[in-house]
Write an enzyme that holds these catalytic residues in place. Sequence first.
Site, mmCIF file in Angstrom:
data_model
loop_
_atom_site.group_PDB
_atom_site.id
_atom_site.type_symbol
_atom_site.label_atom_id
_atom_site.label_comp_id
_atom_site.label_asym_id
_atom_site.label_seq_id
_atom_site.Cartn_x
_atom_site.Cartn_y
_atom_site.Cartn_z
ATOM 1 N N ILE A 5 0.740 -0.944 -0.046
ATOM 2 C CA ILE A 5 -0.338 0.037 -0.183
ATOM 3 C C ILE A 5 0.699 1.510 0.081
ATOM 4 C CG2 ILE A 5 -1.977 1.398 1.324
ATOM 5 C CD1 ILE A 5 -2.190 -1.359 -0.200
ATOM 6 N N HIS B 251 -2.648 -4.270 11.578
ATOM 7 C CA HIS B 251 -3.057 -3.882 12.372
ATOM 8 C C HIS B 251 -1.958 -4.414 13.492
ATOM 9 C CE1 HIS B 251 -5.401 -1.814 10.188
ATOM 10 N NE2 HIS B 251 -4.940 -0.838 10.506
#
Length: 774
Positions: A446, A709
């Site tokens: 990303i 995360h």
Amino acid sequence: MTAKSAAAAARATVYGYPRQGPNRELKKAVEGYWKGRVSADALRECAAALRRSNWRQLADAGVHEVPTGDFSYYDHVLDTSVMVGAIPARHRAAVEADALDGYFAMARGTQDVAPLEMTKWFDTNYHYLVPELGPDTVLTADSTKQVAELKEALALGAAARPVLVGPVTYLLLAKPAPGAAADFVPLTLLDRLLPVYAEVLADLRAAGAEWVQLDEPALAQDRSPAELNAAARAYRDLGGLADRPKLLVASYFDRLGEALPVLAKAPVDGLALDFTESAAANLDDLAAVGGLPGKRLVAGVVNGRNIWINDFEKSLSTLGTLLGLAGQVDVSASCSLLHVPLDATAERDIDPQVARWLAFARQKTSEIVTLARGLARGTDTIAAELAANRASLASRAGSALTRDPAVRARAAAVTDADGRRSQSYAERAAAQRAHLRLPLLPTTTIGSFPQTTDLRAARADLRAGRIDTAAYEERIRDEIREVLSFQEKAGIDVLVHGEPERNDMVQYFAEQLTGYLATRHGWVQSYGTRYVRPPILAGDISRPEPMTVRWTTYAQSLTDRPVKGMLTGPVTMLAWSFVRDDQPLGDTARQVALALRDEVGDLEAAGTSVIQVDEPALRETLPLRAADRPAYLEWATEAFRLTTSGVRPDTQIHTHMCYAEFGDILQAIDDLDADVISLEAARSHMQVARELATSGYHREAGPGVYDIHSPRVPTTAEAAALLRKGLDAIPAERLWVNPDCGLKTRGWPEVRASLENMVTAARDVRDGLPATTS
Ligand code: GLN
Ligand code: ZN
């Protein structure tokens, strides 16, 4: 204008104040406590001193009634969970062993126990801890914190008003506890919660509270008839209590709408309403129900969540109208001042001619006091302040910063065609396939790679003058080489340069665009001990020179594979900044879009074939009320298309979104007309891939197969299983393989292992595909 003699003189008040202290003393004390360097007593003393100093400051500035209970070690919604006894079962032992440690365990989790989930407080950038409630949750009152803080303020001699999250909002913000049915509706606990609130109210009354404020911002969102009934019932019951303080029900962030007549009819003693631009309809709606005869109205005329000075004349005119609509009109900010930094006078690097346009919490407080005085005693008593206010507003309106003729002319000349790619998606997709020659299920990331302590130290060294720009840039190039060589070895198909030079995805661009201001001390709480300094989008936006081209082309010079250019999109640039309030948001977005469009053009001209424009904030800026959403989505998607539509058909435009449920914006995702979208999906097991497919989305997509995360390394089998789920929804010709989001918060060891597994998973799944495709 003169004050009406019948009404009591207008008073000044606020609903809450920044908690951190002028030098973020609270952050240091809390983090010191976590590390064992600060004792519990020292932490408590630091917090009490900060509260005292805030109350003194407010009282000295002329605020008549100070808020109490708004202070928090971490989050006021978590404090409310403690107040009503909603401690999740998994945290109960920790809370019983030590209340403070148990509190932090709920907020942050421990080795063995997960914290409460965190999410955004309405459409702000403050995050609260989501209450977990189930049919078996036993609710019990614990008013200790509220009572103690009220007594502290009263001991200073201040008139004080405790502020609580209201019972309806509390329940509407909650989610079903683990173990409860997924469709359990926390609002069904209202009958159990109201007696708890009654007890807290009685305790506060006994401790000396004349008024108590109950915050119900959830009623400024679209609400079902059942939810409105619940609100009516809540305030009928609480209003009907025999021995209670006077009740002030507050709402903010938008108009109260259908909830306004409900609360106006309720047997409470006053309402606090938002009268800033975004909630202007409150004025007409209040008049339509005949006002609040004999009751108190607290008028939020000073914007509590943006940093511009108030327009005194406009506010006084609103206040003047309101005088006829309530028994007593007081003046306040639209919401807690928690959402703005503390003190604009600390910003010595901002040109004083510009600094006079800014009002942070301290300045807003004095604006409120001035307006209350003008309302109570007549505008001639604030003549000097009015003149100064008028002059500052005029200086802003006439400034070259806010009025750049070249920027304005260019924005005005934008045509529909500027926001449209020259070929249809199908034609572009073919051109890109021929140009990029990627395998099926192409792998990518990303954008960011780990922001190591070493990189941050280099930036700090540069700022402190310990190293020069040349040395810093050499350090960045080293990092880019490292990131490129890893990706090549790992076998990733579309590479990134890793964003090592970026402190933050918005600030990095804001610092390079004319029209943006940076603050030095403008900290605002994002969650817990995390504070951010949003840049200020103050003027017309232009781009003096390319912002990213150097680093991207350097990365491309190191490899034959395509390197993806990385930009932050216009909507996110607005969402994570303080935006100007002197023109429609769509106009500001268009200016930012045009500056970014030039960057996209320069990247393409420099040989970049894949360009990603991140819009993680597209969903979170969605207006609270459904009726306002189409207009927002219109300018937001237009700004994205304006940013990206100037490129050749064979240049591939990517976008990326995360932190959100995308169900509400599937149409908008399509309207962006990007060629590829990457989305967070791992934790929801590819749900978004299925949603995209059912919505008829026909472009390429990369639902994340790796949850970034957590430091956990996904196995090849796990990534492959997610990828196969993705394939059930999206055909192989249109499916990308990537993580959920950027890797900047992760460490290198887990990033290496995770990406290697991701690439292996892509190969395994690719090998198992029928040979006919491609
Ligand atoms: N390109 C950014 C990154 O990888 C995107 C971050 C985000 O979506 N929040 O860090
Ligand atoms: Zn992301």
